[in-house]
Structures are given as C-alpha cells and as structure tokens.
Enzyme design. Structure first.
Site, PDB file in Angstrom:
ATOM      1  N   HIS A 230      31.710 -16.153  23.306  1.00 54.96           N
ATOM      2  CA  HIS A 230      32.343 -17.487  22.681  1.00 54.96           C
ATOM      3  C   HIS A 230      31.479 -18.743  23.089  1.00 54.96           C
ATOM      4  CE1 HIS A 230      35.865 -14.668  23.542  1.00 54.96           C
ATOM      5  NE2 HIS A 230      35.867 -14.815  22.241  1.00 54.96           N
ATOM      6  N   ASP A 427      35.288 -22.863  23.937  1.00 59.59           N
ATOM      7  CA  ASP A 427      34.708 -22.394  22.924  1.00 59.59           C
ATOM      8  C   ASP A 427      34.727 -23.316  21.810  1.00 59.59           C
ATOM      9  OD1 ASP A 427      37.338 -22.470  21.904  1.00 59.59           O
ATOM     10  OD2 ASP A 427      37.472 -20.186  22.276  1.00 59.59           O
ATOM     11  N   HIS A 430      39.612 -26.120  20.231  1.00 58.86           N
ATOM     12  CA  HIS A 430      40.695 -26.713  20.544  1.00 58.86           C
ATOM     13  C   HIS A 430      41.466 -27.455  19.349  1.00 58.86           C
ATOM     14  CE1 HIS A 430      44.414 -27.936  22.810  1.00 58.86           C
ATOM     15  NE2 HIS A 430      43.941 -29.048  22.388  1.00 58.86           N
ATOM     16  N   GLY A 433      42.445 -25.355  16.378  1.00 57.51           N
ATOM     17  CA  GLY A 433      43.467 -24.555  16.451  1.00 57.51           C
ATOM     18  C   GLY A 433      44.647 -25.492  16.445  1.00 57.51           C
ATOM     19  N   SER A 478      45.730 -21.939  23.698  1.00 55.55           N
ATOM     20  CA  SER A 478      46.754 -23.405  23.490  1.00 55.55           C
ATOM     21  C   SER A 478      47.730 -23.034  22.475  1.00 55.55           C
ATOM     22  CB  SER A 478      45.526 -24.409  22.849  1.00 55.55           C
ATOM     23  OG  SER A 478      44.627 -24.411  23.463  1.00 55.55           O
ATOM     24  N   ASP A 598      40.367 -33.105  29.986  1.00 56.56           N
ATOM     25  CA  ASP A 598      40.769 -31.815  29.474  1.00 56.56           C
ATOM     26  C   ASP A 598      41.202 -32.107  27.815  1.00 56.56           C
ATOM     27  OD1 ASP A 598      41.618 -28.960  29.888  1.00 56.56           O
ATOM     28  OD2 ASP A 598      43.488 -29.869  29.393  1.00 56.56           O
ATOM     29  N   GLY A 600      43.395 -29.993  26.266  1.00 58.26           N
ATOM     30  CA  GLY A 600      44.658 -29.765  26.084  1.00 58.26           C
ATOM     31  C   GLY A 600      45.600 -30.895  26.715  1.00 58.26           C
TER      32      GLY A 600
END
Length: 616
Positions: A230, A427, A430, A433, A478, A598, A600
């Site tokens: 990835h 990868d 995020h 996705g 995630s 980060d 997320g």
C-alpha cells in the site's frame, strides 16, 4: 490496464463493482457474485459438509483475492475498495453464502482494517451459531519482528501479510478440499503462515482509479527495499539495481529469516516471484534466474516455482519474493489440484527432479540487466469524472440527517488535505474513504430518521443505521472506527427513556448530559475495537478532549457546550503533530510520523465542528 496517462479513466465510486462484475462475466464457469455483497464465491460452493475457506482484502491487489476463488483453493472472497479492507458486513454476507455447515475459516493479511472487520464478522458468525476461526497472515519480513507464539497478533506491532497470502490460501484450500475438519484446516493455514517469508522492492509508485496524481512515488533512479503493497515505507532506499543485484537483495533478506528446515528434509521451498502490477514478466524471469541460482547455492531446492502476478499493488512497478519451507504435508497440499480464475494446478504427481532443468543452463551473466521502472511517477494519471455528486441538504431533513449532511460537506471540502496527511504515514485513502462513508451515512439517515425532531430516540435510530452504512461503504480501519462512533452514539440515544420533554411534550429531549454519555460510550467502543489509547496519535486524541469538555459543560445549553467541545477537539487534533504514532500502519513509521497531524483526528474535529454548526 493501468491508470498511467496511456490507460483508461475510471469512476472511483463504482470501480469495485465494475471490475467484480467484469470478473464474474469473464469467469462465470468458475465464480459467481455473492448476492447483495461485494464478493465472489466459487460456482460449486457451498458444498455440504465441507469447511468453507473465506479470504479477502482490498481491491487493487488482483489476482488476490477474487482471482483465487474456486475448487481446491478459496471458497469465497470479500472485496473492499482500493487498498481498503472489506467491511464486516461484506465479510459476513460472503461467509454466510459460502457456509456448508462444517465451519468457516477466515483468512486475511495482518492489517488494522482487515483485522477489525474480519474480527467483527467472525463474532457475528459465531453469534449465528457458525463455528468460525480466523488466521492472520504475517509473512512480510520488512515490516517488523515475527509474531511471538502464544501472543495475540497485533497489526501495529507484528508483520503484515503480503504475497505469502497465496501459499496460505492454497494449502488451506487444499486441506478443506480433502475433507479436513475446521480445526485441521485452521492448523494447516497457521502452519503455512509460520513457514512463509516475503521480502519486496518497488521502483515506481501507483495511481488509484480516478486520481489525478500518484498515491505514492519512488524517486527516479532509486529502488525502495521493503516497501509494502500500500506504499508503506521500506527499510531503505538504494540506487536502481540490476536484475542480479535485486535478486541478491531479495534472497539475502529472506535466508536469515527462514524457519528451520524439517528434520531429514531435502531443502524443498515453494518459491513465488511476484510482480506488483507494472513489472513485465520477461524482467521477472531475468530476476528469477539469479534467485534460482542463489537458492540452490544455499542448499535449498525450489519446488514448483511460480513467476507472475499473485498479490499486486495496482500499477506499482516492483517485485517480491516469497518462500515457504515445505514438509511432506505442506508439499502434498501445495501439489493438490485447483481451478480458479488466476491460478490452476492440474492433478497428477510431481516427481522428484521435475523442477530441475534437463538442458545445460547458459553461462552468461545477468548482472548487466537493469530492471526498468515503466512509466515515471512524475506523470499524473488522466483525470476521470467521478460520476456522482453528493445530495444536498433539504428543508425536510431532521436533525441527525442535517448534522451528518453538514459533516459530509465540510469533510468533502477537505478531502485532498486528509488524503495528504494520511499518505505521510499510511496509504493516503483516508479522505476518499471517509467521504464515501459519510455520503452513505447521510443517505441511510435520511431514510431512517422517523422524527419528531427533538426526540433522541429518532436521532438514535438514524445514527444506528448511518453507522452501519458508513462502515460498509468506507471500509478499512477508519470505516470500522467511525461506524462504531455513530452506532454507539445512536445506541445511547435510542435507549433514552427519561429526561425533559420534546417540543411536543411526548418524550425525552436531547441535552448536553445525554450527549456526554454518548461520547463516553463511543470512546470506550473505539478504544476496545482499535486497541488504541489516548496519546497514540489516533482519532481518540481528538475525541477524548471533546468528551471531557462536553462532560464539564453538562449543565449548559447543548449548542454552546458542543461548540466549545468541538473547539477543544480541533486544538487537540492540531496538537497530534507533536505525537509519535503508536497504532496502525503509522506506528511502523516511528519518528518519521512526527510533525504532521493525524488524519483521523483532523477529520473527527471537522465532523464535530460541522455538527455543532447545525445546533440551535
């Protein structure tokens, strides 16, 4: 077909469905689609009384995973979006379709998203009365130390699964085909994994479907040794290598890592030289020539060697070498016949000496041949229209739907930045996705929120449905975590039986204390699911200050308290730039992950901010 400039454009939103449909059309003699799921199943499955071997992972790795479904190999495969694990829902539906009543073995690579989603699916299958076991594949020697016997495998600590997947799938599938029970098939899969090692190298990165630029790159004139499938960073960067030099690197990194040969064995090793998507077969054969020479010089005997594409990384230029040390049982299973879209093995004996040449090998050296890198990463892919637009908020939207719509709008506006942050340590998917997941969550909430507007039970019902839809559509780690965030919040709201009255005086009301309870529950669930703690550079580092600030302000009006808590989350997300990652793929980066927020935590702060703006 690639997404380099000479290739075709793709609709990113439909790519997975499009290629699975094409595969089912082309190989209808071998596989069929799983009804209502992103997966394929052997045309001959389920077979009563047979253990079902169910594999899976993200798109972009074909022939893994859908190409390895058929008699003698896997019974079914659940497929995620590009480089994202299939959701627990997709794994569950695929496994149920393959169940023949003798139990199910789930097998996947050791990645955070796969571990979570396959684990959740295994729990659901067990709850449905289906005996289920899971084997995580950990063959990549470049990604960490080997797992310790008796200790639970951790995707943040232990090795990831790469092309050695194939050996595990093949032997487990053969064991199931010969009639082994679930315990026996699981034992074989775990044994094959323990006997398998892989090391890879990349010369150029890849471009995802519909993207205008490469997801990751390798500097021109260099080779990245140990890079993951990835784009995970490798062990070191070196100049471009000749084919012989590359073969030496692959072999030199594997020989010290091989498990002990069986007592009395003859040095048999199954060999797989795997192309990552853009490397020509002729080039791989040049590399294999030196691999074969080096293995034999080390006293090993290549057994049924395979050169080709088995686990790719979309259109990455590169190769990997996998070795599985063989004993008599693994040899027999590796020899067993199978018939899948991407790999066939004919029945019949494989006599000793079958892999030895009967002619005299040419004496010319191969050291002058340099492996080329195909199209350079500096040329972006042709833009492709996504073919979809987000549905806009409507005046009829109830509160939970309106909040999710606002979250979608704000996160979508930051999609590229979130992808950039994620690419620092992962990868890079995020942004894509979470936008995909939020789009599905909005649609699900809009259809499920019954009203009235002020009733927490109505919002809870919407969030429960939205969380499942987000996890299913987003996939990956995630998707599992954000899905849990919504479903746990929804569960607390849906259980509400007391509190102030709604605007029509018929029931409980949404207040700050209720949402503080929901935030506490969500944090517990996410921590349990992902195994992370505050301070490890994850979304928890934004959620925890939000939760604490909301609890502190439990007596205040909800809109005011929420906005203050969202501001705390935003500050904390920015502060994650000073943390060193300790969970997920980013943990492998160590200090290299320092200095960037980060992804997320940033996306969560955006969501919380957007929701606060909808509160009145």
């Amino acid at each position: 077909m690639t997404t380099i400039p000479a290739g075709l454009g793709h609709h990113a939103e439909t790519f997975r469905e499009d290629w699975l449909e094409g595969l089912a059309d082309a190989y209808a003699r071998t596989v069929r689609r799983v009804p209502d799921a992103c997966g394929v199943i052997s045309r001959h499955a389920p077979r009563p009384g047979k253990v079902a071997v169910v594999i899976g992972g993200g798109s972009g790795h074909y022939p893994a995973f859908a190409g390895l479904v058929g008699p003698g190999l896997a019974d079914a495969a659940a497929i995620g979006d590009v480089f994202a694990s299939p959701s627990a829902e997709q794994v569950y539906r695929t496994a149920r379709a393959a169940d023949g009543g003798a139990g199910i073995l789930l097998a996947c690579g050791n990645y955070a998203g796969d571990v979570m989603h396959f684990g959740l699916a295994a729990r659901r299958l067990a709850a449905a009365g289906i005996d289920t076991r899971t084997v995580l594949i950990t063959d990549d020697v470049a990604s960490g130390p080997p797992p310790v016997d008796g200790r639970q495998i951790d995707p943040s600590r232990d090795r990831r699964g790469v092309a050695g997947d194939f050996f595990v799938f093949k032997t487990a599938g053969a064991a199931a085909e010969r009639g082994d029970d679930l315990a026996g098939v699981t034992r074989i899969a775990a044994h094959a994994n323990a006997m398998t090692r892989t090391f890879g190298a990349a010369f150029a990165g890849c471009t995802l479907p519909g993207a205008a630029a490469p997801l990751f790159t390798v500097n021109a004139g260099t080779t990245e040794l140990g890079m993951g499938i990835h784009g995970e960073p490798g062990l070191r960067t070196t100049r471009n290598l000749t084919a012989a030099e590359l073969a030496d690197e692959l072999v030199d990194n594997l020989l010290p890592e091989l498990p002990d040969l069986p007592p009395g064995g003859d040095g048999r090793v199954a060999v797989l030289l795997n192309g990552l998507g853009r490397t020509k077969y002729e080039e791989m054969f040049v590399v294999y020539r030196q691999v074969n020479r080096r293995l034999r010089e080390a006293g090993l005997r290549p057994y049924r060697p395979e050169v080709g594409e088995f686990v790719t990384s979309f259109d990455t230029a590169g190769v990997s070498l996998s070795l599985m040390v063989l004993d008599d049982e693994l040899t027999g299973l590796y020899d067993a016949p199978c018939d899948t879209p991407a790999f066939r093995s004919l029945p019949g004996a494989h006599p000793a000496g079958s892999d030895d040449r009967t002619d005299a090998p040419a004496a010319a050296a191969v050291t002058a041949v340099t492996v080329v890198t195909a199209a350079p990463d500096t040329q972006p892919a042709t833009d492709a229209a996504t073919g979809s637009t987000a549905e806009r908020a409507t005046a009829a939207d109830l509160p939970a739907t309106a909040a999710l719509q606002a979250a979608f709008d704000l996160v979508a506006a930051h999609e590229a930045e979130l992808g950039r942050l994620d690419a620092v340590a992962g990868d890079g998917d995020h942004g894509i996705g979470i936008v995909r997941g939020l789009r599905a969550a909005v649609a699900a909430a809009r259809a499920a929120e019954p009203g009235p507007a002020g009733d927490p039970r109505s919002a809870g019902a919407a969030l429960l449905t939205a969380g499942l839809a987000l996890a299913d559509a987003s996939g990956g780690a995630s998707g599992a975590l954000y899905g849990a965030l919504l479903t746990e919040t929804g569960a607390v709201l849906a259980r509400t039986t007391s509190g102030g009255a709604t605007t029509d005086g018929t029931g409980p009301v949404c207040d700050t204390e209720l949402f503080a309870d929901a935030a506490d529950a969500a944090q517990r669930a996410i921590g349990e699911l992902g195994g992370a703690r505050v301070g490890e550079k994850t979304m928890l580092d934004a959620l925890d200050p939000f939760r604490r600030e909301l609890r502190t302000r439990a007596g205040e009006e909800l809109a005011k308290a929420w906005r203050a808590a969202a501001e705390a989350a935003t500050r904390a997300a920015a502060d994650t730039a000073e943390l060193t990652p300790a969970r997920g793929r980013a943990a492998r980066m160590g200090a290299l992950g320092h200095g960037h927020p980060d992804a997320g935590a940033v996306s969560l702060a955006l969501i919380l901010t957007a929701v606060g703006d909808t509160l009145r």
